[in-house]
Design a protein around this motif. Structure first.
Motif, PDB file in Angstrom:
ATOM      1  N   TRP A 192     -72.886 -23.283 105.331  1.00  0.00           N
ATOM      2  CA  TRP A 192     -72.118 -24.075 106.291  1.00  0.00           C
ATOM      3  C   TRP A 192     -70.705 -23.516 106.280  1.00  0.00           C
TER       4      TRP A 192
ATOM      5  N   LYS B 277     -67.395 -25.732 106.108  1.00  0.00           N
ATOM      6  CA  LYS B 277     -67.678 -27.169 106.140  1.00  0.00           C
ATOM      7  C   LYS B 277     -67.742 -27.692 104.710  1.00  0.00           C
TER       8      LYS B 277
ATOM      9  N   ASP C 252     -75.770 -32.522 105.362  1.00  0.00           N
ATOM     10  CA  ASP C 252     -76.397 -33.075 106.561  1.00  0.00           C
ATOM     11  C   ASP C 252     -75.341 -33.212 107.642  1.00  0.00           C
ATOM     12  N   GLU C 253     -75.742 -32.907 108.877  1.00  0.00           N
ATOM     13  CA  GLU C 253     -74.823 -33.064 109.990  1.00  0.00           C
ATOM     14  C   GLU C 253     -75.066 -34.436 110.604  1.00  0.00           C
TER      15      GLU C 253
ATOM     16  N   ARG D 159     -68.739 -34.964 114.946  1.00  0.00           N
ATOM     17  CA  ARG D 159     -69.703 -34.756 113.876  1.00  0.00           C
ATOM     18  C   ARG D 159     -69.003 -34.766 112.533  1.00  0.00           C
TER      19      ARG D 159
ATOM     20  N   TRP E 181     -70.010 -33.744 108.243  1.00  0.00           N
ATOM     21  CA  TRP E 181     -71.006 -33.202 107.330  1.00  0.00           C
ATOM     22  C   TRP E 181     -70.931 -33.956 106.001  1.00  0.00           C
TER      23      TRP E 181
END
Lengths: 256, 295
Positions: B249, B252, B265-266, B275, B277
């Motif tokens: 990611w 992120k 997890d998004e 969004r 994470w």
């Protein structure tokens, strides 16, 4: 010269039906052996009892492999037999659907044989696949297309490429020109002839088309009701048929 | 017939009456243990077992729950996770089920558990010797996508003919430029058997290799058990020029704990497409948050 394949007194029955009765023949390296006969004469059973793992009732099938080892095909372990069919042998089926994976790309179809023998380099596999596509006159642009987008003749040639990629020594062909029209047949035959010569392939070619054997086969077996009724050089058998059935077969051929 | 009873498996006051310890009867548990022993002896090989009807539907972990029931004992501490989380329906229910029929301790902490039943994840906290992790498996047969016949697939396993499995990877690279299989990524166990690791993300595949914990896999509907013993080599399939790699990611981090090395997890948070994470492993996330406050 030593023979590549030796079939002795091969017998296979289905209940009361003798599909193959005392079949004996030899195949030499670089030789194309044609087997002709009407439907139900036992041609495909013969092919399957040599090339596939069909159990036979009696007889011997001896094959000399690349390392010059003499193998009794009906007695070697199944693993070894399956390995042979994936490396030194190849099968070209009448219906490409039986010989190809229709749900993966043409490239993957060729790749599978290489993956089976343990090649694990994607780039090299692609290169090999492209090379063999060229050899069977398929445009390499079509490598990532699915076989069902190919014409019948192309599918047949793809089958051939898939088989040839592991550099086999013996190829079994079951009516390879079966569903093709005459001009496509002619091209495929032409290709087959040059490949067989250039790669020194031995071929067992089952067909009911006398034109095909005339063009490709060096020797010819004529089968009827599970037995060989006549054998010899192709031209001899076709030009001077001795057995009643062969005479009938030759005279039944349409000449345009 | 002799009745097998072990003294430390007697139900206590907190358990539901009328049930045998761990729900299954002793004979069934023994038959499952036999299958498990066989599975441990042949790493990655699928052993058939007579799957029982469980008080939940297929697809909810009937295989995992049976394996857990057959290995669980009074001194065990159980943790159940579903997609990494301890607080989802599946996890909560299975945990409560075992608390009821065994009267054992349960936990959400990976480090405290002796037995972990999991669906679709391996905890981020490294497992230790003596721990057992039980995977819920929907489809145990890796060759299923290539070979629909079970008989033929069994033969391919026996003769170690796994070349055609690579056809799928080949197709991935051809279509997408990389191996796109994201979960249930096939592995070779102990350089012999091809195995499906259950639908864990491929991010978790490296954790299976040389893991000190015992890994058991149960497929209830398909009636198969297989296992990876501690410290066993588990290798993900790949090509020499397209080596196996895990998801990343870029830039992120977990919104809650700031972790950059766990599986994220998004989550879509509003209608504008915002969004965030977050860690999929809730226990790991809590732990990270706590240690962040402490320091």
């Amino acid at each position: 010269m030593k023979s590549l394949l030796n079939v002795t007194k091969l017998t296979k029955t289905y209940g009361n039906i003798k599909a193959c009765n005392n079949i004996t023949f030899e195949l030499y390296p670089g030789q194309v052996l044609g087997i002709v006969g009407e439907s139900g004469s036992g041609k495909s059973t013969l092919l399957n009892s040599i090339g596939n793992n069909l159990l036979i009732d009696s007889g011997e099938v001896i094959y000399v492999n690349q390392k010059n080892q003499v193998l009794n095909i009906k007695q070697i372990p199944e693993s070894q037999h399956r390995k042979l069919t994936k490396t030194e042998w190849g099968f070209v089926r009448q219906n490409p659907r039986d010989g190809l994976r229709m749900n993966v790309t043409a490239g993957a179809n060729i790749a599978e044989r290489l993956l089976d023998v343990g090649v694990r380099h994607y780039g090299n596999i692609r290169q090999e696949a492209a090379y063999w596509l060229e050899q069977v006159e398929i445009d390499t642009n079509r490598m990532d297309d699915f076989p069902h987008t190919f014409s019948g003749g192309m599918q047949q040639r793809l089958q051939l490429a898939r088989v040839l990629v592991t550099k086999p020594r013996l190829i079994f062909m079951d009516e390879p020109t079966g569903g093709l029209d005459v001009s496509v047949q002619a091209r495929l035959l032409d290709l087959l002839r040059s490949l067989v010569r250039n790669l020194n392939l031995s071929v067992i070619l089952v067909t009911h088309d006398l034109g095909v054997v005339r063009l490709l086969a060096h020797r010819l077996l004529v089968m009827k009701n599970g037995s060989i009724v006549e054998s010899g050089l192709t031209d001899r058998v076709l030009d001077d048929p001795q057995h009643f059935y062969t005479q009938q077969l030759v005279s039944a051929t349409l000449v345009p | 017939m002799t009745q097998t009873k072990s003294t430390n498996n007697q139900p206590n006051a907190s358990t539901e009456s009328g049930f045998n310890f761990a729900y299954l009867d002793e004979q069934t548990k023994r038959s499952l243990r036999r299958a498990i022993l066989k599975a441990v002896a042949i790493p990655g090989h699928q052993i058939p077992f007579s799957s029982r009807e469980m008080p939940m539907s297929y697809g909810w972990g009937t295989g995992g729950i049976q394996v857990t029931a057959s290995v669980i004992g009074k001194p065990d501490t159980l943790k159940v996770i579903d997609q990494g989380a301890d607080d989802t329906t599946n996890a909560v229910n299975i945990r409560r089920f075992f608390a009821k029929v065994c009267g054992i301790n349960t936990t959400e902490k990976t480090s405290e558990a002796t037995l972990i039943q999991t669906r679709h994840r391996i905890p981020e906290t490294p497992l230790k010797e003596g721990q057992t992790i039980v995977y819920q498996v929907p489809m145990p047969e890796p060759l299923f996508v290539i070979e629909p016949s079970r008989t033929e697939a069994a033969k391919m396993h026996a003769l170690e003919e796994y070349g055609s499995m690579y056809v799928k990877l080949y197709e991935d690279i051809t279509n997408f430029g990389h191996i796109a299989t994201a979960y249930d990524y096939p592995v070779m166990v102990n350089e012999r058997y091809l195995m499906k690791p259950s639908p864990i993300p491929r991010f978790d595949n490296p954790k299976m290799n040389n893991n000190p914990a015992l890994q058991l896999f149960g497929a209830g509907r398909e009636k198969r058990i297989y296992a990876v013993p501690p410290y066993t080599k588990v290798k993900s399939l790949d090509f020499q020029d397209y080596p196996f790699n895990i998801e990343k990611w870029d830039n992120k981090a977990c919104k809650f704990c700031g972790s950059t090395d766990s599986y994220l997890d998004e989550v879509v948070t509003d209608n504008q497409g915002t969004r965030m994470w977050i860690c999929s492993d809730t226990d790991y996330c809590h732990h990270q948050q706590k240690s962040g406050i402490d320091s």
